[in-house]
Design an enzyme around this catalytic site. Sequence first.
Site, PDB file in Angstrom:
ATOM      1  N   HIS A 260      19.335   2.730  37.490  1.00 11.93           N
ATOM      2  CA  HIS A 260      18.509   1.638  37.998  1.00 11.93           C
ATOM      3  C   HIS A 260      18.859   1.247  39.434  1.00 11.93           C
ATOM      4  O   HIS A 260      18.123   0.490  40.083  1.00 11.93           O
ATOM      5  CB  HIS A 260      18.641   0.413  37.081  1.00 11.93           C
ATOM      6  CG  HIS A 260      17.377  -0.373  36.946  1.00 11.93           C
ATOM      7  ND1 HIS A 260      16.345  -0.308  37.856  1.00 11.93           N
ATOM      8  CD2 HIS A 260      16.964  -1.255  35.995  1.00 11.93           C
ATOM      9  CE1 HIS A 260      15.366  -1.104  37.492  1.00 11.93           C
ATOM     10  NE2 HIS A 260      15.709  -1.699  36.363  1.00 11.93           N
TER      11      HIS A 260
ATOM     12  N   ASP B 285      13.536   2.656  40.205  1.00 13.94           N
ATOM     13  CA  ASP B 285      12.960   1.425  39.671  1.00 13.94           C
ATOM     14  C   ASP B 285      12.272   1.709  38.343  1.00 13.94           C
ATOM     15  O   ASP B 285      11.870   2.849  38.059  1.00 13.94           O
ATOM     16  CB  ASP B 285      11.945   0.839  40.657  1.00 13.94           C
ATOM     17  CG  ASP B 285      12.602   0.379  41.952  1.00 13.94           C
ATOM     18  OD1 ASP B 285      13.793   0.018  41.901  1.00 13.94           O
ATOM     19  OD2 ASP B 285      11.929   0.388  42.990  1.00 13.94           O
TER      20      ASP B 285
END
Length: 448
Positions: free
Chosen positions: A420, A424
Amino acid sequence: MAEFIIKMPDVGEGVAEAELVEWHVKIGDIVREDAILAAVMTDKATVEIPSPVEGTISWLGAEIGDTVAVGSPIVKIDVSGEVAVEAGGADTPTPNPSPQGGGELSVGPVAAEAPSAPAPSKAETATAKTESPSPLWGGARGGGNTLSASANASAHRPEGERPLASPAVRLRAKEAGIDLRRVHGSGPAGRITHDDLDQFFARGPQQSAPAGKQPDMSVEEIKVVGLRRKIAEKMARSKQRIPHITYVEEVNVDALEDLRARLNAEKRADRPRLTILPFLMRAMVKTIAEQPQINALYDDDAGIIHRHGGVHIGIAAQTPSGLVVPVVRHAEARDLWDCAVEVNRLADAAKSGTATREELSGSTITITSLGAMGGVATTPVINYPEVAIIGVNKIMVRPVWDGAQFVPAKMMNLSSSFDHRVIDGWDAAVFIQRIKALLETPALIFVE
């Protein structure tokens, strides 16, 4: 009689220490010249240590799982002669790496010329050095151990005391319903041998276990060594350093399975049987061309993302020794059948322990699949320092609403994780949705 000292050899490539992963000898063994004494593992290879002399093992300087520095004494051998000599260390020629070695997670079975045996504990080593040989210390199974009746009568150990025995002896006793606390151990430090069990069985049914179910108070201690330790370290590093986001999506594979069955039915002799993996690999290649940020390695220490043009797909494979990740290099340059050939070749090499370091490193994105055991959904751990891993779950027939009615359909979930920090959630979803579209309409996989 002289003492020959063998030191940890310099295994090359700047390695200053190695982990002892296997003993092939024990104290008291007679070894021939060139017999394999032990196997050690570095980050690069598994190396066997041979004996340069013939003699009797008198001392072992480490336990399995210990990290030993180059030049440290590891074995002492009593040999004929009058002067103590040494071998090993930085000035000794480097042993040949085991052909099974290679890669961060590579290890395999190593051949042995001497019988394999569990490494003695430190207490056993001390006992062997300070006490004279005892007639109770037997040789090979079936040898002439002699146990006195008084020793047998006092063999019962107090509650909570764990008798020393090898896994093979424990399994044999368990299958026979024998409480090892009732068996006298004639080996070093009271270790119970196969001969001790034979003596126990020979004394008759009066020594048999009590009738009915008995509580199992045993606790087995298993040291994490070798490949298992490498896997543990890598998984811990991945979870500690990578904030995972896992995205699960279901895929209708009716059309894909029909196409796969047709291609397998009509395949040429020079083409392998197709599984779902080559189709997924080709779908990933096409999708990565649209989202190249997925095919990357993140050097979080330097703060640099290395985005690769070549798609090197790691295929997580379970082997008898543990999990390894052989790599199909340049999947972007391979067709469906070439991908299948390479997957089969690498899987065979991984399972047989012959995969090289190059074949087990260098992936830029990984596929993990448990086949028929794939479950409904999983949360795969990213293969550090990659930024994505694609998890394949098993295919199941489920009722699916087609707009008018429920119809049976072959459904498969993709459970995929992303770093992450780099990917995204939206980009992860777009990536998986594109792969889903290609798998549900497999003809698009072949459109250039």
